[in-house]
Design a protein around this motif. Structure first.
Motif, PDB file in Angstrom:
ATOM      1  N   ASN A  41       0.809  -1.218   0.000  1.00  0.00           N
ATOM      2  CA  ASN A  41       0.000   0.000   0.000  1.00  0.00           C
ATOM      3  C   ASN A  41       0.843   1.269   0.000  1.00  0.00           C
ATOM      4  O   ASN A  41       0.322   2.364  -0.003  1.00  0.00           O
ATOM      5  CB  ASN A  41      -0.993   0.000   1.183  1.00  0.00           C
ATOM      6  CG  ASN A  41      -0.291   0.000   2.535  1.00  0.00           C
ATOM      7  OD1 ASN A  41       0.915  -0.191   2.614  1.00  0.00           O
ATOM      8  ND2 ASN A  41      -1.062   0.222   3.599  1.00  0.00           N
ATOM      9  N   GLU A  42       2.159   1.131   0.030  1.00  0.00           N
ATOM     10  CA  GLU A  42       3.023   2.305  -0.037  1.00  0.00           C
ATOM     11  C   GLU A  42       3.527   2.529  -1.470  1.00  0.00           C
ATOM     12  O   GLU A  42       4.299   3.442  -1.726  1.00  0.00           O
ATOM     13  CB  GLU A  42       4.233   2.146   0.900  1.00  0.00           C
ATOM     14  CG  GLU A  42       3.885   1.788   2.338  1.00  0.00           C
ATOM     15  CD  GLU A  42       3.426   2.969   3.189  1.00  0.00           C
ATOM     16  OE1 GLU A  42       3.659   4.110   2.754  1.00  0.00           O
ATOM     17  OE2 GLU A  42       2.820   2.735   4.254  1.00  0.00           O
ATOM     18  N   VAL A 186      -5.914   5.808   0.902  1.00  0.00           N
ATOM     19  CA  VAL A 186      -5.156   4.959   0.004  1.00  0.00           C
ATOM     20  C   VAL A 186      -5.999   3.722  -0.281  1.00  0.00           C
ATOM     21  O   VAL A 186      -6.519   3.103   0.636  1.00  0.00           O
ATOM     22  CB  VAL A 186      -3.805   4.588   0.628  1.00  0.00           C
ATOM     23  CG1 VAL A 186      -3.096   3.526  -0.189  1.00  0.00           C
ATOM     24  CG2 VAL A 186      -2.937   5.834   0.754  1.00  0.00           C
TER      25      VAL A 186
HETATM   26  C1  LIG Z   1      -0.182   0.311   4.840  1.00  0.00           C
HETATM   27  O1  LIG Z   1      -0.588  -0.786   5.623  1.00  0.00           O
HETATM   28  C2  LIG Z   1       0.030  -0.816   6.906  1.00  0.00           C
HETATM   29  C3  LIG Z   1      -0.380  -2.137   7.565  1.00  0.00           C
HETATM   30  O2  LIG Z   1      -1.754  -2.349   7.466  1.00  0.00           O
HETATM   31  C4  LIG Z   1      -0.401   0.401   7.703  1.00  0.00           C
HETATM   32  O3  LIG Z   1       0.234   0.408   8.955  1.00  0.00           O
HETATM   33  C5  LIG Z   1       0.013   1.652   6.932  1.00  0.00           C
HETATM   34  O4  LIG Z   1      -0.459   2.806   7.586  1.00  0.00           O
HETATM   35  C6  LIG Z   1      -0.565   1.614   5.523  1.00  0.00           C
HETATM   36  N1  LIG Z   1      -0.041   2.722   4.765  1.00  0.00           N
HETATM   37  C7  LIG Z   1      -0.840   3.543   4.079  1.00  0.00           C
HETATM   38  C8  LIG Z   1      -0.167   4.605   3.288  1.00  0.00           C
HETATM   39  O5  LIG Z   1      -2.056   3.409   4.047  1.00  0.00           O
END
Ligand SMILES: *[C@@H]1O[C@H](CO)[C@@H](O)[C@H](O)[C@H]1NC(C)=O
Ligand SMILES: *[C@@H]1O[C@H](CO)[C@@H](O)[C@H](O)[C@H]1NC(C)=O
Ligand SMILES: *[C@@H]1O[C@H](CO)[C@@H](O)[C@H](O)[C@H]1NC(C)=O
Ligand SMILES: *[C@@H]1O[C@H](CO)[C@@H](O)[C@H](O)[C@H]1NC(C)=O
Ligand SMILES: *[C@@H]1O[C@H](CO)[C@@H](O)[C@H](O)[C@H]1NC(C)=O
Ligand SMILES: *[C@@H]1O[C@H](CO)[C@@H](O)[C@H](O)[C@H]1NC(C)=O
Ligand SMILES: *[C@@H]1O[C@H](CO)[C@@H](O)[C@H](O)[C@H]1NC(C)=O
Ligand SMILES: *[C@@H]1O[C@H](CO)[C@@H](O)[C@H](O)[C@H]1NC(C)=O
Ligand SMILES: *[C@@H]1O[C@H](CO)[C@@H](O)[C@H](O)[C@H]1NC(C)=O
Ligand SMILES: *[C@@H]1O[C@H](CO)[C@@H](O)[C@H](O)[C@H]1NC(C)=O
Length: 690
Positions: A41-42, A186
């Motif tokens: 997700n990044e 996101v």
């Molecule tokens: C991506 O997923 C992780 C684990 O679920 C979470 O901690 C993090 O905030 C998320 N990043 C974004 C940009 O949504």
């Protein structure tokens, strides 16, 4: 509610034809995006695509601010009506229409089961091909989209499909609670509220080539319509009972019912249940449409340059061209900041950003995408903008700031309420449209919007009885949103832009041999001039030269840079003062503080003042201005808005065309590139900027 659907496209054979002078296919294909690890997700996902509610908190009236001695209500957050204010800021919003994935041995395929992943986005044909292994068996997935409808076509090939252990899974998320926490989303959507929405399997596809699921959530209802070839039949089933409270309550499985190792289907989203096209039709048609996209309009070829920065510049150009077609080519509405990938600002768009998002369509010779949005978006917002001006005591149309098409409400906000520079945009855009097509038809098409815009611009300024000039504000916020709103009067850029707009309004009427309202002429001629302090432009009136030491203001002085270049010549701006100011900004605005669309505006200004070395310095400041591996522009700085930063890609394209083709009155070829022999700039099909 405008769904953010990521759409997908298909490839034919790679053509080896040369179009125009430049071998476009060779250059485009050189930058296909290849990835060999899984994303999270990044990371920005690769995209294919075509570019496109609740109680009424009627108690909210905004807050008053003294304006030219009169009390005017602005859309400022009301601390006594926090919920209503927040509701207005975050609604209506965009939703995720659905997720399509794979299922292995009866459960969602997960990352740890995937090995040897490779994903390639073929830019010339808009096709994403993913290959990977599951249980040591190869899986190949081809994803393509439709330019003409909200549909994707997907083909899957694997022995695992034949044995039935690999299936397709569909899932339907719900919008998150739109608190401030979800201002930026996101991968929009959550699975936390299974009972707050309903999905219905209305046709499972038995003995047919299509199936439907209806998704109902609050005021919204739509269908996902599936279609597959007769030879490889599929069947749709629901994983959980209808009233399940499980997190997977709205999951569905699409499985093969024939002994075949490959399946293909179309997934089409629409308000009604329909039988969509077969996947092969979408695949074929869209590859041809992508090819045409690359062949039509402008192209820039830097590949013969010896400058070591040229390849990265070319990569950014090509990938930006792809991304704007997928994210910024909607009908009747501008893109939101992060395009169709994620939700920024609850998925709303910002009217002050439309030039950065969309002007490039015109200078890149792709006017049809520009015309698909303008002036229609202004026509849609006209009634609510006229009502807004009227309720505040002004004539004409006062355009919103952060908004959407359904209500035209300008989202409440301290900055939103008093920002000004979106107001003259229609003149700049209309002049671009007229340059591309200088006809009576263009003049007539824009006339209504421009007249209402100018009526407001002549009505809003306040006569200063000391100077006899018309002032702008307070209250006011300027481009950089960093001055004290209650006391900011006569911002340099806003004054110059206002003058440009009123002059353009007058010119538009004269071109049509229509009467010019006296008031427009009077206000244009008597508008205050941009403040000058010690021979340099100052951000707003009342500053002395010590403002150059005020880091709050010099942290982002881009509004002064916008006085020349992005703003076409106007009598309000003295080119010598503007040149000195640009050089001063170069001294004080450090590389590590330039972000967002700062580089494009600096490059455009540098080219305009005759400093191509500086223009290209800004466009190639790769250590500071990052584009990721897929070519999505990164905003940089604070803000935490989700990627991609589409005005970065789009503003970059505008600046490249400005440097390559020049602007009205520029001389020589590629006036924004240094003539040091290291740049070989071939271009075709571009238009000069204004
Ligand atoms: C991506 O997923 C992780 C684990 O679920 C979470 O901690 C993090 O905030 C998320 N990043 C974004 C940009 O949504
Ligand atoms: C992913 O699949 C593996 C293998 O089936 C399993 O052990 C693991 O628990 C799964 N992980 C998640 C997050 O579902
Ligand atoms: C879900 O529905 C319940 C019951 O109507 C309601 O109280 C709750 O606020 C809803 N949740 C969301 C996220 O809409
Ligand atoms: C689901 O729940 C609703 C409301 O409780 C009820 O009306 C409906 O009959 C239930 N449907 C099924 C299939 O159980
Ligand atoms: C499925 O096809 C394979 C390969 O063509 C064949 O070997 C197998 O017998 C078939 N199975 C059935 C159940 O038809
Ligand atoms: C009128 O302009 C003068 C000179 O710029 C300024 O000092 C004064 O504050 C202005 N008046 C008002 C009411 O804003
Ligand atoms: C502007 O003035 C209003 C009162 O008219 C005040 O409530 C508000 O806090 C002021 N804003 C700023 C940023 O000083
Ligand atoms: C210049 O402006 C600053 C900040 O407003 C102020 O503190 C200073 O007194 C001013 N200097 C002069 C000479 O007016
Ligand atoms: C800015 O600060 C520097 C050092 O403190 C000083 O020398 C200079 O005169 C100041 N400039 C202005 C315009 O006030
Ligand atoms: C490449 O761009 C960087 C950043 O603008 C610049 O410092 C460097 O000199 C450039 N290289 C050449 C050869 O122009």
């Amino acid at each position: 509610m405008r769904p953010g659907l990521l759409q997908l496209y298909y490839a034919l054979l790679a053509p080896c034809v040369v179009f125009g002078k430049i071998d476009r296919w060779r250059i485009v294909s050189q930058f296909n995006i290849v990835r060999t690890s899984l994303i999270d997700n990044e990371t920005t996902p690769l995209q294919v695509g075509n570019g496109n509610f609740a109680e009424l908190p009627s108690d909210y009236k905004g807050l008053p601010r003294d304006t030219y001695g009169r009390e005017v209500f602005y859309d400022i957050p009301d601390p006594k009506l926090k919920q209503a204010t927040q509701w207005l800021i975050s609604n209506p919003n965009r939703i995720n229409l659905g997720r399509i994935g794979l299922r292995y041995e009866g459960v969602a395929l997960n990352k740890s089961q995937i090995t040897n992943p490779t994903q390639e986005l073929d830019l010339w044909s808009g096709t994403i091909t993913s290959t990977f292994e599951v249980a040591e068996k190869t899986v190949k997935v081809i994803t393509q989209g439709d330019f003409d409808s909200d549909a994707v076509a997907i083909s899957i090939e694997s022995d695992l499909v034949r044995s039935g252990v690999l299936q397709v899974e569909l899932d339907f998320p719900y919008p998150p609670i739109h608190s401030t926490q979800y201002k930026y989303e996101v991968f929009a959507g959550v699975y936390d509220f299974p009972l707050n929405h309903t999905t219905i399997l209305s046709e499972d596809g038995t003995d047919r080539t299509f199936a439907h699921i209806q998704h109902i959530l609050q005021e919204t209802s739509y269908f996902i319509n599936l279609r597959w070839p007769k030879e490889t039949p599929l069947k749709l089933s629901r994983n959980e009972p209808p009233n399940s409270t499980a997190i997977i309550a709205h999951r569905y499985t699409l499985s093969s019912v024939s002994n075949t190792s490959s399946v293909a289907f179309t997934a089409h989203f629409s308000p009604d249940s329909r039988v969509p096209s077969f996947p092969a039709k979408i695949q074929d048609k869209n590859a041809r449409e992508w090819n045409a996209y690359w062949r039509d309009g402008g192209f820039v070829d830097l590949t013969a340059s010896s400058n070591p920065n040229a390849t990265e510049l070319q990569r950014r150009i090509i990938k930006s061209q792809y991304h704007v077609r997928v994210n910024s080519a909607g009908s009747g509405q501008p893109p939101q900041e992060s395009g169709l990938m994620n939700n920024g600002w609850y998925g709303k768009f910002h009217m002050e950003m439309v030039i950065w998002h969309l002007a490039h369509w015109s200078t890149w010779g792709k006017q049809k995408y520009f015309d698909n949005i303008f002036p229609e978006v202004y026509e849609t917002l006209l009634p609510s903008s006229i009502a807004r001006a009227k309720s505040m005591g002004w004539e004409g149309a006062r355009w919103p700031k952060m908004t959407e098409l359904e209500t035209g409400v300008s989202s409440p906000g301290d900055i939103n309420a008093v920002l000004m520079w979106q107001q003259p945009h229609p003149f700049y855009l209309a002049n671009l449209a007229y340059q591309a097509k200088p006809t009576r038809d263009t003049l007539q098409r824009w006339d209504k919007v421009l007249t209402a815009t100018a009526d407001y611009m002549a009505s809003y300024p306040g006569l200063n009885t000391t100077t006899g000039k018309y002032d702008l504000g307070p209250p006011a916020y300027g481009v950089t949103e960093n001055t004290p709103p209650n006391s900011t009067r006569n911002m340099a850029y806003e004054l110059a832009y206002w003058r440009y707009g009123l002059d353009a309004a007058i010119d538009w009427k004269r071109k049509q041999h229509q009467t010019v309202p006296d008031k427009w002429v009077h206000v244009a001629a008597n508008l205050a001039l941009p403040p000058i302090v010690d021979g340099l432009y100052a951000v707003y009136d009342g500053l002395n030269s010590s403002w150059w030491n005020d880091t709050k203001l010099t942290g982002d002085p881009r509004s002064l840079i916008m006085l020349q270049g992005i703003l076409p010549d106007t009598p309000a701006v003295n080119p010598e003062v503007a040149l000195r100011t640009a050089d001063k900004v170069w001294d004080v605005w450090g590389d590590d503080r330039i972000r967002g669309w700062g580089r494009p505006v600096l490059a455009i200004n540098s080219a305009k003042i005759g400093n191509p070395e500086r223009a290209i310095y800004h466009l190639t400041a790769y250590d500071y201005w990052k584009f990721d591996d897929a070519g999505y522009a990164i905003r940089g700085g604070d803000g935490g808005t989700p990627p991609p930063f589409m005005p970065g890609n789009a503003g970059f394209l505008l600046a490249v065309a400005y440097c390559a083709a020049g602007w009205q009155g520029s001389e020589g070829d590629a006036p924004g590139f240094p003539k040091d022999g290291s740049w070989d700039v071939k271009h075709e099909g571009l238009l000069k900027a204004l």
